[in-house]
Design a protein around this motif. Sequence first.
Motif, PDB file in Angstrom:
ATOM      1  N   LEU A   1     -68.206  -2.487   6.852  1.00 19.91           N
ATOM      2  CA  LEU A   1     -67.374  -2.473   5.639  1.00 19.91           C
ATOM      3  C   LEU A   1     -67.697  -1.291   4.731  1.00 19.91           C
ATOM      4  CD1 LEU A   1     -67.194  -6.278   4.716  1.00 19.91           C
ATOM      5  CD2 LEU A   1     -65.376  -4.831   5.652  1.00 19.91           C
ATOM      6  N   ASP A   2     -68.970  -0.847   4.749  1.00 16.71           N
ATOM      7  CA  ASP A   2     -69.323   0.282   3.877  1.00 16.71           C
ATOM      8  C   ASP A   2     -68.765   1.613   4.407  1.00 16.71           C
ATOM      9  OD1 ASP A   2     -70.956   0.327   6.078  1.00 16.71           O
ATOM     10  OD2 ASP A   2     -72.800   0.821   4.991  1.00 16.71           O
ATOM     11  N   GLU A   3     -68.219   1.595   5.647  1.00 17.70           N
ATOM     12  CA  GLU A   3     -67.604   2.805   6.204  1.00 17.70           C
ATOM     13  C   GLU A   3     -66.075   2.718   6.204  1.00 17.70           C
ATOM     14  OE1 GLU A   3     -69.128   3.699  10.065  1.00 17.70           O
ATOM     15  OE2 GLU A   3     -71.240   3.577   9.446  1.00 17.70           O
ATOM     16  N   ALA A   4     -65.536   1.584   5.766  1.00 19.59           N
ATOM     17  CA  ALA A   4     -64.089   1.362   5.840  1.00 19.59           C
ATOM     18  C   ALA A   4     -63.301   2.358   4.996  1.00 19.59           C
ATOM     19  CB  ALA A   4     -63.753  -0.062   5.413  1.00 19.59           C
ATOM     20  N   ASP A   5     -63.914   2.855   3.915  1.00 17.12           N
ATOM     21  CA  ASP A   5     -63.206   3.802   3.042  1.00 17.12           C
ATOM     22  C   ASP A   5     -62.958   5.142   3.725  1.00 17.12           C
ATOM     23  OD1 ASP A   5     -63.084   1.939   1.051  1.00 17.12           O
ATOM     24  OD2 ASP A   5     -64.869   2.657  -0.020  1.00 17.12           O
ATOM     25  N   GLN A   6     -63.649   5.389   4.847  1.00 15.45           N
ATOM     26  CA  GLN A   6     -63.442   6.640   5.573  1.00 15.45           C
ATOM     27  C   GLN A   6     -62.161   6.608   6.420  1.00 15.45           C
ATOM     28  OE1 GLN A   6     -66.935   7.510   7.922  1.00 15.45           O
ATOM     29  NE2 GLN A   6     -68.331   6.893   6.272  1.00 15.45           N
ATOM     30  N   TYR A   7     -61.572   5.420   6.543  1.00 15.59           N
ATOM     31  CA  TYR A   7     -60.402   5.244   7.397  1.00 15.59           C
ATOM     32  C   TYR A   7     -59.121   5.229   6.567  1.00 15.59           C
ATOM     33  CZ  TYR A   7     -63.505   3.953  11.248  1.00 15.59           C
ATOM     34  OH  TYR A   7     -64.459   3.972  12.225  1.00 15.59           O
ATOM     35  N   ARG A   8     -58.067   5.760   7.156  1.00 13.87           N
ATOM     36  CA  ARG A   8     -56.760   5.675   6.519  1.00 13.87           C
ATOM     37  C   ARG A   8     -55.961   4.599   7.251  1.00 13.87           C
ATOM     38  NH1 ARG A   8     -51.839  10.129   6.052  1.00 13.87           N
ATOM     39  NH2 ARG A   8     -50.614   8.940   4.531  1.00 13.87           N
ATOM     40  N   PHE A   9     -56.175   3.353   6.834  1.00 16.72           N
ATOM     41  CA  PHE A   9     -55.515   2.230   7.502  1.00 16.72           C
ATOM     42  C   PHE A   9     -54.026   2.237   7.176  1.00 16.72           C
ATOM     43  CE2 PHE A   9     -59.913   0.551   6.928  1.00 16.72           C
ATOM     44  CZ  PHE A   9     -60.220   0.404   8.285  1.00 16.72           C
ATOM     45  N   ARG A  10     -53.200   2.239   8.217  1.00 17.57           N
ATOM     46  CA  ARG A  10     -51.756   2.246   8.037  1.00 17.57           C
ATOM     47  C   ARG A  10     -51.119   1.302   9.050  1.00 17.57           C
ATOM     48  NH1 ARG A  10     -49.131   7.733   8.568  1.00 17.57           N
ATOM     49  NH2 ARG A  10     -47.819   7.176   6.824  1.00 17.57           N
ATOM     50  N   SER A  11     -49.898   0.915   8.761  1.00 17.01           N
ATOM     51  CA  SER A  11     -49.137   0.084   9.705  1.00 17.01           C
ATOM     52  C   SER A  11     -47.663   0.450   9.590  1.00 17.01           C
ATOM     53  CB  SER A  11     -49.342  -1.408   9.419  1.00 17.01           C
ATOM     54  OG  SER A  11     -48.840  -1.734   8.135  1.00 17.01           O
ATOM     55  N   GLY A  12     -46.929   0.207  10.675  1.00 11.50           N
ATOM     56  CA  GLY A  12     -45.501   0.502  10.682  1.00 11.50           C
ATOM     57  C   GLY A  12     -44.695  -0.755  10.376  1.00 11.50           C
ATOM     58  N   LYS A  13     -43.785  -0.650   9.455  1.00 11.24           N
ATOM     59  CA  LYS A  13     -42.986  -1.817   9.050  1.00 11.24           C
ATOM     60  C   LYS A  13     -41.812  -2.058   9.991  1.00 11.24           C
ATOM     61  CE  LYS A  13     -45.502  -3.145   6.952  1.00 11.24           C
ATOM     62  NZ  LYS A  13     -46.097  -4.457   6.676  1.00 11.24           N
ATOM     63  N   GLY A  14     -41.404  -1.003  10.706  1.00  7.10           N
ATOM     64  CA  GLY A  14     -40.235  -1.123  11.589  1.00  7.10           C
ATOM     65  C   GLY A  14     -38.979  -0.637  10.890  1.00  7.10           C
ATOM     66  N   CYS A  15     -38.234   0.227  11.568  1.00  8.89           N
ATOM     67  CA  CYS A  15     -36.995   0.758  10.982  1.00  8.89           C
ATOM     68  C   CYS A  15     -36.052   1.168  12.112  1.00  8.89           C
ATOM     69  CB  CYS A  15     -37.303   1.962  10.076  1.00  8.89           C
ATOM     70  SG  CYS A  15     -37.968   3.401  10.964  1.00  8.89           S
ATOM     71  N   GLY A  16     -34.919   1.725  11.751  1.00 11.55           N
ATOM     72  CA  GLY A  16     -33.945   2.126  12.756  1.00 11.55           C
ATOM     73  C   GLY A  16     -34.431   3.269  13.626  1.00 11.55           C
ATOM     74  N   GLN A  17     -35.309   4.109  13.085  1.00  9.93           N
ATOM     75  CA  GLN A  17     -35.803   5.266  13.837  1.00  9.93           C
ATOM     76  C   GLN A  17     -36.713   4.835  14.997  1.00  9.93           C
ATOM     77  OE1 GLN A  17     -35.093   8.527  13.395  1.00  9.93           O
ATOM     78  NE2 GLN A  17     -33.663   8.096  11.733  1.00  9.93           N
TER      79      GLN A  17
END
Length: 298
Positions: A210-226
């Motif tokens: 957890l002390d290294e979690a700030d080094q990550y850029r956590f992202r997710s895709g919501k879903g779209c037409g593209q």
Amino acid sequence: MPSIFGEDAVLRILDRQALSDHIEGLTLNQLGFNHAAIASIRRLSSEPYGMLLVTGPTGSGKTTSLYAAISEVNKGSDKIITIEDPIEYQLPGVLQIPVNEKKGLTFARGLRSILRHDPDKIMVGEIRDSETAQIAIQAALTGHLVFTTVHANNVFDVIGRFSHMGVDPYSFVSALNGIAAQRLVRLLCLHCAIDERPDDTVITESGIPLDEADQYRFRSGKGCGQCRGSGYKGRNAIAEILILNDEIRELIVAQEPIRRIKEAAKNNGTRFLREAALDMVKQGLTSLEEANRVTIVA
């Protein structure tokens, strides 16, 4: 394949035209490997003799990676012959032979014939049995550079696969220059990806302190037409590469535990698939969920 609801079928579609349009310009850079992996594969594919093994599950892009490596080293001065099942794409300036088991043209028989044609570099589509393995190793020991694939989960499982095929460990490590294990990781859709931190429990279970979690850029895709609602569009290859040195060769011949071979490999610069996948999460290129889907938490 029969099932309780009737027959189940899978179609494997090879879009030959898509790759054929730029096959002459196919390079390792186009596959998405990081710079260190590209440098290692280029080094292994530029050796004068020996064997480069690529491993991974079906559909992980092994053949395409070998095509890219061969395309880069094919300068017109070497004779390059491949034997494949099937021939997925046509490589300019390369003699490609399709396996035809109904007519008796197996990998092993074809490989024997290839060696009489004085090739400099050989690609064997897949090593499936002991006979093919033995001939490929002899080819690598007698001045040929052999590119080939085998099914295994990681670079260290390959050692066990060849051992189970009855291959002499000393001959195997003498012939082998290196092993690359690869996977395809889905990329987040650029149009609908958002920053979204997973629960701390998920982060911890993924092996990230957890002390290294700030080094990550956590992202997710919501879903779209593209991206047709999937949240992902496109894929990148990741790899772990084991380059053999004297220490690793001695450990394999002595049949030392895999743990010791892994330690020696790490000290020699090997980065594991899990690390490569988490690097993509750090950069925001893919989600932690995708990294967990493709690689095992160490």
